[in-house]
Design an enzyme around this catalytic site. Structure first.
Site, PDB file in Angstrom:
ATOM      1  N   TYR A 118       0.859  -1.180   0.000  1.00  0.00           N
ATOM      2  CA  TYR A 118       0.000   0.000   0.000  1.00  0.00           C
ATOM      3  C   TYR A 118       0.892   1.225   0.000  1.00  0.00           C
ATOM      4  CZ  TYR A 118      -3.053   3.715   1.660  1.00  0.00           C
ATOM      5  OH  TYR A 118      -3.732   4.901   1.776  1.00  0.00           O
ATOM      6  N   GLU A 206      -3.363   7.547  -4.008  1.00  0.00           N
ATOM      7  CA  GLU A 206      -3.438   6.302  -3.245  1.00  0.00           C
ATOM      8  C   GLU A 206      -3.252   5.146  -4.222  1.00  0.00           C
ATOM      9  OE1 GLU A 206      -7.156   4.812  -1.419  1.00  0.00           O
ATOM     10  OE2 GLU A 206      -6.018   4.753   0.444  1.00  0.00           O
TER      11      GLU A 206
END
Ligand code: GDP
Ligand code: MN
Length: 400
Positions: A118, A206
């Site tokens: 991530y 993101e």
């Protein structure tokens, strides 16, 4: 301004960030053509079909599917295009899928350990610095990771004067457990990603997941990009990426009329001048037991035309049961605003079907109140802020 995954990836790619390659398609036929083209370019025979909507969690909602041949590409695209995709981030009705991204399958068949990380880049408002947030726990809901295993989320803050330092990029790669070629690739990836974030004037990136393939390539498989709207004037090509179909139609209309409007869930419509007073008004409505239906800053020139446009926009929201006009007459005189409200009310006739509470304070407030009280219209005037909020509650209770 939010972008679709394929648009975000285009921007990343333009700054040298490695991405899972893909081509956007509007129809199953375009999807098949895209898959053929990708096969020519990348050699891949398998493709992932990804719904393009402004919401995450698409995989969970059935909006990301693997196609092993062209027949699959056609059928899956046919299923996903036009569907109402429901994910943990959409409303209960879901979002209409207008486009799909046909992407190369980068999870090699038989790949024993593709690693998913991530990574996001965003502003830490508390310190006023950009930061890179990252975790080894990619591919899943980062909110869950934050709740259950917060120690697996790392942050790296960037000094705005120095920019991202090489040692910081190395530290990130190291903390992700990488070594050798993969570490070098990750350093390149993070560096390019941060450059892209700064140069594109984004307010959030993101990338979940960032993928490490078994042959040590690091690439963005997903991309959620939010651009800073205040900087769009210097990125005309990005401004053209706006997809109005993804945005609230009332907000789009308000924006076109030059009004600063944000749709909310409550039932008290607000018409206010100045963002600060608008926030204060919403607070007071809440405190009096009500619930604002919107944030609306009509700006400095609250003339009849503007007031009428604003009424029209507020009333498009079927939840609105009362409207509170709260305007401070500093530059604009209160009696002029009052005249504007009265004129707008007259012009709109039956279209105004909810009670209006009007509080005007500032220059010529007294004249304004008289004007409203003598207008013969059903406008309830108020002088004090609290009084206005209480009157809103009174009319709501009478209606209920
Ligand atoms: P999101 O669900 O909206 O976050 O969409 P993502 O783009 O993150 O995709 C969801 C999931 O699909 C990813 O976490 C991957 O596990 C999977 N996925 C994405 N690309 C590929 C691919 O090329 N091949 C395979 N097999 N799975 C993929
Ligand atoms: Mn994702």
């Amino acid at each position: 301004m939010n972008l679709h995954e394929y648009q975000g990836k285009e921007i990343l790619n333009s700054f040298g960030v490695r991405i899972q390659r893909g081509i956007v398609a509007n129809t199953p036929e375009e999807a098949v053509a895209a898959a053929k083209k990708l096969t020519e370019e990348t050699g891949t025979g398998w493709h992932v079909i990804k719904a393009q909507v402004h919401a995450g969690g698409r995989g969970k909602g059935g909006g990301v599917k693997l196609a092993k041949n062209l027949e699959d590409v056609k059928n899956i695209s046919n299923d996903i295009l036009g569907m109402m995709l429901i994910t943990p981030q959409t409303s209960a009705e879901g979002k209409l899928v207008n486009q799909v991204l046909i992407a190369e399958d980068v999870y090699y068949p038989g790949d024993s350990e593709p690693s998913e990380f991530y990574m996001s880049v965003l502003l830490n408002r508390a310190t006023g610095r950009n930061m890179i947030m990252y975790s080894t726990e990619g591919g899943m809901d980062i909110e869950t990771v934050a709740e259950e295993t917060p120690h697996l989320i790392f942050t790296e803050e960037v000094d705005p004067g120095l920019g991202l330092m090489p040692f910081q990029a190395r530290k990130i790669a190291f903390n992700l457990g990488l070594s050798g070629a993969a570490l070098k690739e990750m350093v390149k990836f993070v560096t390019a990603l941060y450059t892209a974030y700064i140069k594109s004037d984004s307010s959030m990136f993101e990338i979940n997941p960032v993928l490490k393939t078994s042959d040590d390539k690091i690439m963005a498989v997903d991309a959620k990009v939010t651009l800073d709207e205040n900087a769009l004037y210097r990125h005309k090509d990005y401004a053209a990426m706006r997809d109005l179909r993804e945005e609230n139609p009332i907000e789009v209309e308000a924006k076109a009329a030059g009004l600063n409007y944000v749709d909310l869930d409550g039932n008290v419509g607000c018409m206010v001048n100045g963002a600060g007073l608008a926030m204060g008004t919403m607070d007071l409505i809440k405190q009096a037991g009500g619930d604002p239906a919107n944030f609306l800053d009509v700006g400095g020139t609250a003339d009849a035309q503007r007031v009428e446009t604003a009424f029209g926009i507020i009333l498009k929201d079927p939840n609105v049961k009362a409207i509170l006009v709260n305007i401070f007459g500093g530059i604009v005189r209160c009696d002029r605003v009052a005249q504007g409200v009265v004129d707008a009310y007259k012009n709109m006739g039956d279209k105004i079907n909810v009670p209006i509470i009007c509080r005007l304070q500032g220059t010529n407030a007294k004249e304004a109140k008289e004007l409203i009280d003598n207008s013969g219209m059903e406008i309830i005037s108020a002088t004090e802020f609290q009084e206005a909020a209480d009157k809103v509650q009174e009319v709501l209770q009478v209606k209920a």
